[in-house]
Write a protein that holds these residues in place. Structure first.
Motif, PDB file in Angstrom:
ATOM      1  N   THR A 264       3.899   4.744   5.981  1.00 10.29           N
ATOM      2  CA  THR A 264       2.644   4.023   5.984  1.00 10.29           C
ATOM      3  C   THR A 264       2.497   3.011   6.788  1.00 10.29           C
ATOM      4  O   THR A 264       1.534   2.108   6.718  1.00 10.29           O
ATOM      5  CB  THR A 264       3.075   3.336   4.520  1.00 10.29           C
ATOM      6  OG1 THR A 264       4.028   2.654   4.745  1.00 10.29           O
ATOM      7  CG2 THR A 264       2.944   4.369   3.334  1.00 10.29           C
TER       8      THR A 264
ATOM      9  N   THR B   1      -3.418   4.876  16.054  1.00  8.32           N
ATOM     10  CA  THR B   1      -4.592   5.176  15.270  1.00  8.32           C
ATOM     11  C   THR B   1      -5.677   4.370  16.200  1.00  8.32           C
ATOM     12  O   THR B   1      -5.578   3.765  17.030  1.00  8.32           O
ATOM     13  CB  THR B   1      -4.502   4.760  14.077  1.00  8.32           C
ATOM     14  OG1 THR B   1      -5.869   4.993  13.387  1.00  8.32           O
ATOM     15  CG2 THR B   1      -4.550   3.117  13.811  1.00  8.32           C
TER      16      THR B   1
ATOM     17  N   LYS C 123       4.394   6.222  10.434  1.00  3.41           N
ATOM     18  CA  LYS C 123       3.825   7.461  10.157  1.00  3.41           C
ATOM     19  C   LYS C 123       3.871   8.513  11.232  1.00  3.41           C
ATOM     20  O   LYS C 123       4.445   8.469  12.130  1.00  3.41           O
ATOM     21  CB  LYS C 123       1.983   7.439  10.141  1.00  3.41           C
ATOM     22  CG  LYS C 123       1.597   6.269   9.040  1.00  3.41           C
ATOM     23  CD  LYS C 123       0.072   6.024   9.330  1.00  3.41           C
ATOM     24  CE  LYS C 123      -0.555   5.325   8.080  1.00  3.41           C
ATOM     25  NZ  LYS C 123      -0.851   6.423   7.158  1.00  3.41           N
TER      26      LYS C 123
ATOM     27  N   SER D 232       0.779  -1.159  -0.022  1.00  2.76           N
ATOM     28  CA  SER D 232       0.039   0.104  -0.006  1.00  2.76           C
ATOM     29  C   SER D 232       0.755   1.053  -0.121  1.00  2.76           C
ATOM     30  O   SER D 232       1.961   1.351   0.494  1.00  2.76           O
ATOM     31  CB  SER D 232      -0.884  -0.022   1.152  1.00  2.76           C
ATOM     32  OG  SER D 232      -1.620   1.303   1.100  1.00  2.76           O
ATOM     33  N   ASP D 233       0.145   2.378  -0.574  1.00  3.14           N
ATOM     34  CA  ASP D 233       1.029   3.598  -0.630  1.00  3.14           C
ATOM     35  C   ASP D 233       0.419   4.535   0.637  1.00  3.14           C
ATOM     36  O   ASP D 233       0.919   5.546   0.552  1.00  3.14           O
ATOM     37  CB  ASP D 233       0.807   4.573  -1.850  1.00  3.14           C
ATOM     38  CG  ASP D 233       1.515   3.788  -3.178  1.00  3.14           C
ATOM     39  OD1 ASP D 233       2.465   3.042  -2.816  1.00  3.14           O
ATOM     40  OD2 ASP D 233       0.957   3.987  -4.232  1.00  3.14           O
ATOM     41  N   THR D 234      -0.510   4.014   1.333  1.00  3.19           N
ATOM     42  CA  THR D 234      -0.949   4.864   2.342  1.00  3.19           C
ATOM     43  C   THR D 234      -0.865   4.033   3.860  1.00  3.19           C
ATOM     44  O   THR D 234      -0.475   4.683   4.832  1.00  3.19           O
ATOM     45  CB  THR D 234      -2.314   5.180   2.135  1.00  3.19           C
ATOM     46  OG1 THR D 234      -3.226   4.245   1.825  1.00  3.19           O
ATOM     47  CG2 THR D 234      -2.428   6.089   0.852  1.00  3.19           C
ATOM     48  N   ASN D 235      -1.263   2.903   3.805  1.00  2.00           N
ATOM     49  CA  ASN D 235      -1.398   2.169   5.184  1.00  2.00           C
ATOM     50  C   ASN D 235      -0.909   0.736   5.119  1.00  2.00           C
ATOM     51  O   ASN D 235      -1.681  -0.115   4.239  1.00  2.00           O
ATOM     52  CB  ASN D 235      -2.750   2.259   5.759  1.00  2.00           C
ATOM     53  CG  ASN D 235      -3.037   1.525   6.986  1.00  2.00           C
ATOM     54  OD1 ASN D 235      -1.934   1.054   7.675  1.00  2.00           O
ATOM     55  ND2 ASN D 235      -4.117   1.559   7.516  1.00  2.00           N
ATOM     56  N   ASN D 236       0.325   0.333   5.472  1.00  3.41           N
ATOM     57  CA  ASN D 236       0.670  -1.044   5.271  1.00  3.41           C
ATOM     58  C   ASN D 236       0.560  -1.873   6.775  1.00  3.41           C
ATOM     59  O   ASN D 236       1.036  -3.004   6.658  1.00  3.41           O
ATOM     60  CB  ASN D 236       2.031  -1.063   4.911  1.00  3.41           C
ATOM     61  CG  ASN D 236       2.388  -0.902   3.451  1.00  3.41           C
ATOM     62  OD1 ASN D 236       2.081  -1.820   2.860  1.00  3.41           O
ATOM     63  ND2 ASN D 236       2.679   0.438   3.154  1.00  3.41           N
TER      64      ASN D 236
END
Length: 668
Positions: free
Chosen positions: A573, A609, A604, A538-542
């Motif tokens: 990410t 989160t 990040k 993923s480019d956002t959340n791995n």
């Protein structure tokens, strides 16, 4: 845990094989993003070089007892602990193999009675206090494959019978037995001999024993045949008069590194002596030490005796040497200690030792790790080591709650040499059923091992992709120089229920995964280790490194300290973690502190989160003095003050009410 879609890294089996082929040093695996500053930092995660055996002895027979198939005793059989004569008698003479641990003192009745030991038995003292009082261990003709270790056998002496003419109460007596190893015992003050090896007994080794306070210490022979082959090494004869030993008609008698001291002196010109090669015995003596001994070594005219390298101090009488005897190295390899070191070595390392325990070998003696675990007695209260030979063991292992005090130890050069792996996802049995290895017992240690779940998420369509390599629920669990391989939910450190606190200490280890791969409610310390956050493309959340579910009444959840987090994921990410509330349990409030740890660029800027409708801001998530491209101090990154950090130490997390301190213990 909640299912989170993830992308399995390509070729799970190939990647596992590649990783296992790497060095065990924990500094491996830096990504291409490593900076010059990072490379210049001292490597704080390199695994120590652990020995696989104690320095002065091993738990396997050597010398003549190691030949012609070897001597393994009860290996492969059940392990039992005895505290009374009836149990010892029952197990010692049972038809099946047993490892029999003698705990405490067993007084034998009637005085001087025999305890018959059958074939395929190990009788071993627990710690250094196991003893048999007023009785004899007796091996009848035809008995084979016996190990007797770490015991004191004492006090069947009949007052006034110094010459042992009215009784036959030996400590150990055998007639026509074969493959016997007698090791690290103390024999003293018996009614006849201390050790009698008689009538064509063969393939015998007598090592690291103490023969004390006695007239006739150790006799061999009582036969016209030349069959007995015996190795006698690192024994201490002190306060004895004769037979130290006397070897009659032995085919081969190899004596080395023995210590004879404080010989009884009663003016007897003949029957006060050290070693005697009698009849047609062929004897070799090497690097022994004789102090205050009359007739240190002598030989009949019909016998042969070769002596080399020994030291004589304050001795008198015969020191015979003639013939060629034999070369022990034609039969087996051995290490000679210098004769001048023998007194110090033998006095320290002979006799029962506190750290000699039961070691169960896989697969030499037990076909699987689970079989060895099954052999450990329920309620076990003394450490039992399961020594696992290098190899890949594709099987699940469960250490049940009623089998504490187990050490799982790989015996390879690195942790990558010994792998326990399976491929079950949580779809089949949840986290408990998924785990390759599950430890429910307290006081379990694992060293030099790799635990893996190589379930391939990409190959099968399932509702859940959790696949645990390890799940623990026990207290006082230690992992040293171990690796945990998987993807989602790799390592779960849990407790039996929400309000029960279990503690886990992980040192010099490797943990990999992508989603919540270090999770659970146990108080868990990860120190001097490497944590690899795997990219899911993923480019956002791995993914998420931690998902703690710490009970709100427990101030100590996860502590990651003096470690390295590395990743092949793109910058920004990966999360440090999220709070897991199993089943919506509001009293499971995550506590995680990551301190003094290298963070990669993949982390990040806002690294914590929410999860399952619970805000990370209501949990106890913080950092302190981290470094590397992924570290920063920002509004969304709670940092401990120096004062707060002083109470968040390894000791504070682990000590509990019992003062547990595995981080201060000497590593093995």
């Amino acid at each position: 845990m909640t299912h989170f879609p993830s992308k399995r890294r390509p070729g799970a089996g190939a990647v596992l094989a590649a990783l296992l082929g790497m060095t065990a040093a924990l500094g491996l695996g830096t990504t291409g993003e490593a900076t010059a500053t990072e490379r210049a930092l001292p490597d704080r995660t390199t695994a120590p070089n652990y020995p696989t055996q104690p320095a002065r002895w091993t738990d396997r027979a050597h010398g003549f007892a190691s030949l012609a198939g070897g001597t393994t005793g009860g290996a492969g059989g059940k392990v039992v602990t005895v505290t009374d004569q009836a149990s010892l008698v029952s197990y010692a003479n049972a038809p099946e193999p047993y490892v029999i641990r003698v705990k405490g003192s067993i007084a034998v009745e009637p005085f001087g009675a025999d305890i018959v030991v059958g074939s395929d038995k190990t009788i071993i003292g627990v710690g250094d206090t196991g003893e048999i009082v007023h009785g004899e261990l007796h091996l009848n003709p035809g008995t084979s494959n016996v190990v007797i270790r770490n015991l004191t056998i004492r006090d069947s002496y009949v007052e006034g019978d110094w010459d042992g003419k009215t009784t036959d109460f030996d400590a150990i007596q055998m007639d026509g037995a074969d493959h016997v190893w007698i090791d690290h015992n103390r024999f003293q003050h018996m009614g006849d001999g201390l050790l009698d090896i008689r009538k064509d007994s063969q393939y015998v080794t007598v090592s690291h024993n103490q023969f004390r306070s006695h007239n006739k210490a150790f006799g061999i022979g009582w036969t016209d045949n030349l069959r007995t082959q015996i190795t006698i090494d690192h024994n201490w004869f002190t306060g004895t008069k004769q037979r130290n030993p006397s070897a009659d008609n032995c085919a081969y008698a190899h004596l080395y590194n023995n210590y004879l001291s404080a010989q009884v002196s009663d003016g007897d010109p003949v029957w006060t002596y050290g070693n005697w090669s009698r009849g047609r015995t062929r004897m070799v003596i090497e690097n022994s030490y004789y102090d205050g001994v009359q007739h240190p070594y002598q030989a009949d005219a019909t016998a042969e005796l070769v002596q080399r390298g020994s030291i004589l101090r304050n001795t008198s009488g015969r020191t015979d040497s003639w013939g060629t005897a034999f070369d022990p190295r034609d039969f087996y390899a051995y290490r000679l200690d210098p004769a001048k070191a023998v007194p110090a070595l033998v006095t320290r390392f002979s006799g029962p030792q506190r750290n000699i325990g039961t070691t169960l070998h896989v697969p030499a003696h037990y076909p699987s790790v689970q079989a060895a675990v099954d052999a450990v007695p329920a309620g076990n209260d003394v450490p039992v080591t399961i020594a696992i030979a290098p190899g890949t063991y594709r099987a699940k292992v469960v250490v049940p709650a009623n089998k504490p005090n187990i050490v799982l130890q790989g015996t390879g050069q690195s942790r990558a040499d010994t792998v326990i792996v399976y491929d079950t996802p949580a779809e089949y049995g949840g986290s408990t059923g998924s785990a390759t290895v599950r430890i429910a017992a307290n006081d379990v240690t694992a060293r030099h091992l790799t635990f893996s779940n190589d379930f391939d998420e990409a190959a099968v369509e399932l509702k859940g992709e959790q696949a645990l390599a390890m799940k623990t629920t026990g207290d006082r669990i230690v992992f040293e120089d171990t690796a945990f391989l998987g993807n989602q939910d790799t390592l779960m450190t849990d407790s039996p229920n929400l309000t029960t606190v279990s503690r886990v200490y992980i040192r010099d280890s490797f943990i990999e995964g992508d989603v919540d791969f270090l999770y659970g409610r146990a108080t868990t310390v990860v120190e001097r280790s490497e944590i690899r956050a795997l990219s899911r493309g993923s480019d956002t959340n791995n993914g998420y490194i931690t998902a703690a579910s710490t009970w709100t009444g427990n101030p100590h959840g996860f502590l990651i300290t003096r470690s390295r987090i590395v990743s092949d994921a793109p910058a920004g990410t990966f999360h440090l973690g999220r709070p897991w509330h199993p089943g919506g349990q509001v009293d499971a409030v995550a506590q995680v502190l990551i301190r003094d740890t290298y963070l990669p660029a993949a982390i990040k800027a806002t690294p914590w989160t929410d999860m399952g409708g619970f805000s990370w801001r209501d949990a106890r998530l913080a950092e302190y003095h981290n470094y590397g491209p992924g570290s920063q101090v920002a509004a969304d990154r709670p940092q401990l003050t120096d004062n707060q950090a002083s109470s968040h130490t390894v000791t504070a997390y682990l000590k509990g009410t019992d003062g547990w301190a595995p981080h201060t213990a000497r590593t093995h």
